[in-house]
Enzyme design. Structure first.
Site, PDB file in Angstrom:
ATOM      1  N   SER A   8      -0.262 -18.425  -1.870  1.00 17.44           N
ATOM      2  CA  SER A   8      -1.260 -17.382  -2.128  1.00 17.44           C
ATOM      3  C   SER A   8      -1.423 -17.216  -3.632  1.00 17.44           C
ATOM      4  CB  SER A   8      -0.807 -16.056  -1.520  1.00 17.44           C
ATOM      5  OG  SER A   8      -1.582 -14.999  -2.066  1.00 17.44           O
ATOM      6  N   HIS A  32      -4.029 -19.969   0.558  1.00 12.29           N
ATOM      7  CA  HIS A  32      -4.263 -18.621   1.085  1.00 12.29           C
ATOM      8  C   HIS A  32      -5.013 -17.804   0.043  1.00 12.29           C
ATOM      9  CE1 HIS A  32      -3.188 -15.222   3.743  1.00 12.29           C
ATOM     10  NE2 HIS A  32      -3.026 -14.522   2.621  1.00 12.29           N
ATOM     11  N   ASP A  34      -6.806 -14.165  -0.810  1.00 14.74           N
ATOM     12  CA  ASP A  34      -6.784 -12.762  -0.408  1.00 14.74           C
ATOM     13  C   ASP A  34      -8.025 -12.042  -0.915  1.00 14.74           C
ATOM     14  OD1 ASP A  34      -4.156 -12.401   0.913  1.00 14.74           O
ATOM     15  OD2 ASP A  34      -3.401 -13.129  -1.012  1.00 14.74           O
ATOM     16  N   MET A  36     -10.119  -8.705  -1.066  1.00 16.68           N
ATOM     17  CA  MET A  36      -9.905  -7.255  -0.908  1.00 16.68           C
ATOM     18  C   MET A  36     -11.114  -6.522  -1.470  1.00 16.68           C
ATOM     19  SD  MET A  36      -5.982  -6.871  -2.157  1.00 16.68           S
ATOM     20  CE  MET A  36      -4.751  -8.155  -1.852  1.00 16.68           C
ATOM     21  N   HIS A  65      -7.874 -14.478   3.886  1.00 17.73           N
ATOM     22  CA  HIS A  65      -7.316 -13.249   4.456  1.00 17.73           C
ATOM     23  C   HIS A  65      -8.214 -12.096   4.009  1.00 17.73           C
ATOM     24  CE1 HIS A  65      -3.551 -10.403   4.494  1.00 17.73           C
ATOM     25  NE2 HIS A  65      -4.446 -10.052   5.383  1.00 17.73           N
ATOM     26  N   MET A  67      -9.042  -8.575   3.649  1.00 11.24           N
ATOM     27  CA  MET A  67      -8.580  -7.187   3.632  1.00 11.24           C
ATOM     28  C   MET A  67      -9.756  -6.332   3.191  1.00 11.24           C
ATOM     29  SD  MET A  67      -4.854  -8.021   2.088  1.00 11.24           S
ATOM     30  CE  MET A  67      -5.433  -9.619   1.533  1.00 11.24           C
ATOM     31  N   MET A 136       1.475  -8.866   9.301  1.00 12.24           N
ATOM     32  CA  MET A 136       1.812  -8.730   7.870  1.00 12.24           C
ATOM     33  C   MET A 136       3.237  -8.215   7.690  1.00 12.24           C
ATOM     34  SD  MET A 136      -0.720  -9.514   5.802  1.00 12.24           S
ATOM     35  CE  MET A 136      -0.195  -8.684   4.316  1.00 12.24           C
ATOM     36  N   GLY A 141      -2.374  -5.455   0.386  1.00 13.84           N
ATOM     37  CA  GLY A 141      -2.992  -4.921  -0.829  1.00 13.84           C
ATOM     38  C   GLY A 141      -2.447  -5.488  -2.127  1.00 13.84           C
ATOM     39  N   PHE A 142      -1.158  -5.775  -2.148  1.00 13.48           N
ATOM     40  CA  PHE A 142      -0.551  -6.211  -3.402  1.00 13.48           C
ATOM     41  C   PHE A 142       0.509  -7.280  -3.145  1.00 13.48           C
ATOM     42  CE2 PHE A 142      -2.109  -1.936  -3.973  1.00 13.48           C
ATOM     43  CZ  PHE A 142      -2.802  -2.036  -5.174  1.00 13.48           C
ATOM     44  N   GLY A 143       0.590  -8.222  -4.081  1.00 17.15           N
ATOM     45  CA  GLY A 143       1.674  -9.193  -4.052  1.00 17.15           C
ATOM     46  C   GLY A 143       2.940  -8.581  -4.634  1.00 17.15           C
ATOM     47  N   GLY A 144       4.040  -9.280  -4.451  1.00 17.48           N
ATOM     48  CA  GLY A 144       5.288  -8.891  -5.103  1.00 17.48           C
ATOM     49  C   GLY A 144       6.037  -7.749  -4.449  1.00 17.48           C
ATOM     50  N   ASP A 174       3.047 -13.194   6.017  1.00 13.08           N
ATOM     51  CA  ASP A 174       2.459 -12.997   4.687  1.00 13.08           C
ATOM     52  C   ASP A 174       3.009 -11.705   4.111  1.00 13.08           C
ATOM     53  OD1 ASP A 174       0.830 -12.824   2.458  1.00 13.08           O
ATOM     54  OD2 ASP A 174      -1.000 -12.357   3.585  1.00 13.08           O
ATOM     55  N   GLY A 175       3.677 -11.843   2.962  1.00  9.32           N
ATOM     56  CA  GLY A 175       4.190 -10.670   2.272  1.00  9.32           C
ATOM     57  C   GLY A 175       5.696 -10.726   2.107  1.00  9.32           C
ATOM     58  N   GLY A 176       6.141 -10.878   0.865  1.00  7.12           N
ATOM     59  CA  GLY A 176       7.576 -10.898   0.601  1.00  7.12           C
ATOM     60  C   GLY A 176       8.286 -12.133   1.126  1.00  7.12           C
ATOM     61  N   GLY A 196       3.391 -16.097  -2.157  1.00  6.75           N
ATOM     62  CA  GLY A 196       2.680 -15.779  -3.389  1.00  6.75           C
ATOM     63  C   GLY A 196       3.595 -15.784  -4.586  1.00  6.75           C
TER      64      GLY A 196
HETATM   65  C1  DX5 Z   1      -0.836  -9.059   0.133  1.00  5.53           C
HETATM   66  C2  DX5 Z   1      -1.421 -10.411   0.350  1.00  5.53           C
HETATM   67  C3  DX5 Z   1      -0.496 -11.530   0.216  1.00  5.53           C
HETATM   68  C4  DX5 Z   1       0.184 -11.657  -1.117  1.00  5.53           C
HETATM   69  C5  DX5 Z   1       1.581 -12.054  -0.834  1.00  5.53           C
HETATM   70  O1  DX5 Z   1      -1.669  -8.096   0.675  1.00  5.53           O
HETATM   71  O2  DX5 Z   1      -2.005 -10.501   1.620  1.00  5.53           O
HETATM   72  O3  DX5 Z   1      -1.100 -12.762   0.579  1.00  5.53           O
HETATM   73  O4  DX5 Z   1      -0.384 -12.615  -1.964  1.00  5.53           O
HETATM   74  O5  DX5 Z   1       2.258 -12.069  -2.020  1.00  5.53           O
HETATM   75  P1  DX5 Z   1       3.831 -12.105  -2.069  1.00  5.53           P
HETATM   76  O6  DX5 Z   1       4.245 -13.447  -1.541  1.00  5.53           O
HETATM   77  O7  DX5 Z   1       4.121 -11.904  -3.510  1.00  5.53           O
HETATM   78  O8  DX5 Z   1       4.340 -10.971  -1.209  1.00  5.53           O
HETATM   79 ZN    ZN Z   2      -2.665 -12.484   2.304  1.00  5.74          ZN
END
Ligand code: DX5
Ligand code: ZN
Length: 226
Positions: A8, A32, A34, A36, A65, A67, A136, A141-144, A174-176, A196
């Site tokens: 991602s 991937h 994202d 938003m 994806h 959102m 999910m 909404g946010f990476g990391g 997806d996520g973490g 990501g």
């Molecule tokens: C968050 C996104 C993810 C994000 C994951 O809403 O849908 O795709 O990029 O990032 P990481 O891998 O950092 O959690």
């Molecule tokens: Zn995503």
């Protein structure tokens, strides 16, 4: 079972998007993306024009994806932009059957995504017309963000449900997802791994993406249906 890695780019250097993608494309199956809208989630990224702009720079299959509050409205432009699969959030859809039919009409593969708090039951009626389910593992909404352990039972329940469906349906997380949590997702039955920050936040994203292939015992890279 075909397992796939989908880096991602959300937390990559978006000013150098094509370069960032090229760093990981040899080790990736899908890319991937994202999208938003600042309404469905409190963040705003990019839309179909950026997807279209990126399309000439890579052959990777685009896993979009969505959102956004009105995902069906984006389908024509995403099809035109060269998307492969679109995941729509079930929480955003009044009529999932109509949304899935609209994706099919535009030649797009389709998935349904669920927020961590949305029960799996919300997507069960549609499994026979889906290509992917995405529970999910963070609030979208946010990476990391840290991985939500409490979603793993839902991933496992999704695996059991999908094993009873004739149609091949991918199970994405997806996520973490990182080197510690990805094997746990695999053990729960996931087969598409969105990563990501663990890739694009690493010193060497290319080597890190390759390391995920080994870690998860992935085969040769490829798109949906390969
Ligand atoms: C968050 C996104 C993810 C994000 C994951 O809403 O849908 O795709 O990029 O990032 P990481 O891998 O950092 O959690
Ligand atoms: Zn995503």
């Amino acid at each position: 079972m075909t397992r796939r890695l989908a880096p991602s780019v959300l937390n990559a250097d978006l000013a150098r998007l094509a370069d960032q993608v090229q760093l990981v494309q040899e080790a990736a199956d899908w890319l991937h993306l994202d999208l938003m809208d600042g309404h469905f989630v409190p963040n705003l990224t990019f839309g179909p024009p950026v997807v279209a702009a990126l399309r000439p720079y890579t052959d990777l299959y685009f896993d979009c994806h969505l959102m956004v509050a009105n995902p069906v409205d984006l389908l024509p432009a995403l099809a035109e932009a060269g998307a492969g699969l679109v995941s729509m959030h079930v929480e955003a859809l009044d009529d999932p059957a109509r949304a899935l039919a609209a994706a099919a009409d535009h030649g797009l593969a389709a998935g349904l995504a669920l927020r961590p708090g949305t029960p799996l039951e919300a997507v069960l009626p549609w499994l026979d017309r889906l290509d992917l389910v995405l529970p999910m593992t963070v609030e979208p909404g946010f990476g990391g963000q840290p991985f939500r352990e409490d979603v793993l039972p839902k991933v496992a329940a999704a695996r059991r449900a999908l094993d009873g469906v004739e149609r091949p349906v991918a199970l994405e997380v997806d996520g973490g997802v990182n080197a510690t949590t990805a094997p746990r997702c695999r053990d729960a039955g996931a087969d598409v791994f969105v990563v990501g920050t663990a890739i694009f936040g690493a010193d060497d994203p290319s080597a890190t993406a390759k390391a995920f292939r080994d870690l998860l015992d992935l085969g040769d890279p490829g798109g949906l249906g390969t």
